[in-house]
Design a protein around this motif. Structure first.
Motif, mmCIF file in Angstrom:
data_model
loop_
_atom_site.group_PDB
_atom_site.id
_atom_site.type_symbol
_atom_site.label_atom_id
_atom_site.label_comp_id
_atom_site.label_asym_id
_atom_site.label_seq_id
_atom_site.Cartn_x
_atom_site.Cartn_y
_atom_site.Cartn_z
ATOM 1 N N PHE A 48 0.863 -1.181 0.000
ATOM 2 C CA PHE A 48 0.000 0.000 0.000
ATOM 3 C C PHE A 48 0.904 1.238 0.000
ATOM 4 O O PHE A 48 1.446 1.623 1.038
ATOM 5 N N LEU A 53 -5.465 11.004 2.819
ATOM 6 C CA LEU A 53 -4.599 9.900 2.394
ATOM 7 C C LEU A 53 -4.550 9.925 0.864
ATOM 8 O O LEU A 53 -5.588 9.876 0.205
ATOM 9 N N CYS A 71 -3.229 7.926 -2.259
ATOM 10 C CA CYS A 71 -2.736 6.593 -2.617
ATOM 11 C C CYS A 71 -2.259 6.600 -4.066
ATOM 12 O O CYS A 71 -2.336 7.612 -4.750
ATOM 13 N N GLY A 101 -3.580 4.250 -6.140
ATOM 14 C CA GLY A 101 -4.623 3.558 -6.889
ATOM 15 C C GLY A 101 -4.717 2.070 -6.637
ATOM 16 O O GLY A 101 -5.531 1.388 -7.250
ATOM 17 N N VAL A 102 -3.889 1.563 -5.720
ATOM 18 C CA VAL A 102 -3.945 0.135 -5.380
ATOM 19 C C VAL A 102 -3.732 0.020 -3.876
ATOM 20 O O VAL A 102 -2.868 0.699 -3.321
ATOM 21 N N CYS A 103 -4.550 -0.821 -3.213
ATOM 22 C CA CYS A 103 -4.322 -1.040 -1.785
ATOM 23 C C CYS A 103 -4.851 -2.414 -1.397
ATOM 24 O O CYS A 103 -5.726 -2.955 -2.063
ATOM 25 N N ARG A 124 -8.154 -0.452 3.325
ATOM 26 C CA ARG A 124 -8.651 0.763 2.673
ATOM 27 C C ARG A 124 -9.366 1.651 3.698
ATOM 28 O O ARG A 124 -9.995 1.149 4.634
ATOM 29 N N PRO A 125 -9.239 2.960 3.512
ATOM 30 C CA PRO A 125 -9.854 3.896 4.467
ATOM 31 C C PRO A 125 -11.379 3.791 4.472
ATOM 32 O O PRO A 125 -11.991 3.281 3.527
ATOM 33 N N CYS A 184 -13.334 5.074 1.500
ATOM 34 C CA CYS A 184 -13.254 4.172 0.337
ATOM 35 C C CYS A 184 -14.184 2.981 0.535
ATOM 36 O O CYS A 184 -14.729 2.447 -0.436
HETATM 37 S S1 SF4 Z 1 -9.682 1.930 -2.124
HETATM 38 FE FE1 SF4 Z 1 -9.096 4.042 -1.611
HETATM 39 S S2 SF4 Z 1 -7.016 3.871 -0.789
HETATM 40 FE FE2 SF4 Z 1 -7.450 1.968 -1.872
HETATM 41 S S3 SF4 Z 1 -6.644 2.287 -3.924
HETATM 42 FE FE3 SF4 Z 1 -8.820 2.868 -3.975
HETATM 43 S S4 SF4 Z 1 -8.825 5.089 -3.592
HETATM 44 FE FE4 SF4 Z 1 -6.804 4.301 -2.975
#
Ligand code: SF4
Length: 130
Positions: free
Chosen positions: A17, A34, A36, A38-40, A45-46, A49
């Motif tokens: 992340f 936060l 990012c 584009g990948v987590c 994930r917050p 999200c």
């Molecule tokens: S879920 Fe949220 S933190 Fe995760 S990649 Fe998508 S926008 Fe970024």
């Protein structure tokens, strides 16, 4: 935008992340955004999200001082998510819609969260008027 206290979950690096926390006082003093890549990992994930493309709408009952939380489509989703065009709330599973409302109701019981959510709601409402 992270909810109050949520930044505590992101003080240490999380494997897989890539993110940075940026100061953002637009909704509450000491707020953190936060950012990012584009990948987590799904488990990390917050909260915002987890709710997206929904958000929580609060309605105050002046008579008894209570606040009611409902899930609504986040107007910011139109630019990045196909679901709003696929029937809006009807395109979402009922348990998901209910879970967002339930989370909002629980969060609204905390003064810090409530203030942040109302500040965001004012911004959303202003955006809708434009
Ligand atoms: S879920 Fe949220 S933190 Fe995760 S990649 Fe998508 S926008 Fe970024």
């Amino acid at each position: 935008m992270l909810y109050p206290f949520e930044e505590r979950l992101y003080r240490k690096p999380i494997e897989g992340f890539a993110f940075v926390l940026k100061p953002d006082d637009s909704l509450y003093r000491g707020g953190r955004r936060l950012v990012c890549e584009g990948v987590c990992p799904r488990a990390h994930r917050p909260l915002a999200c987890r709710m997206f493309p929904l958000r929580v709408r609060l309605t105050a009952n002046e008579a008894d001082g209570t606040v009611r939380a409902e899930a609504e489509l986040d107007p910011r989703a139109w630019a990045v998510c196909p679901l709003p065009e696929e029937g809006g709330l009807r395109a979402m599973s009922a348990p998901f819609v209910g879970a967002v409302a339930q989370a909002g109701q629980l969060l609204a019981g905390n003064t810090f969260m409530l203030e942040m959510m109302l500040a965001e709601q004012r911004l959303i409402d202003e955006m809708r008027r434009l």
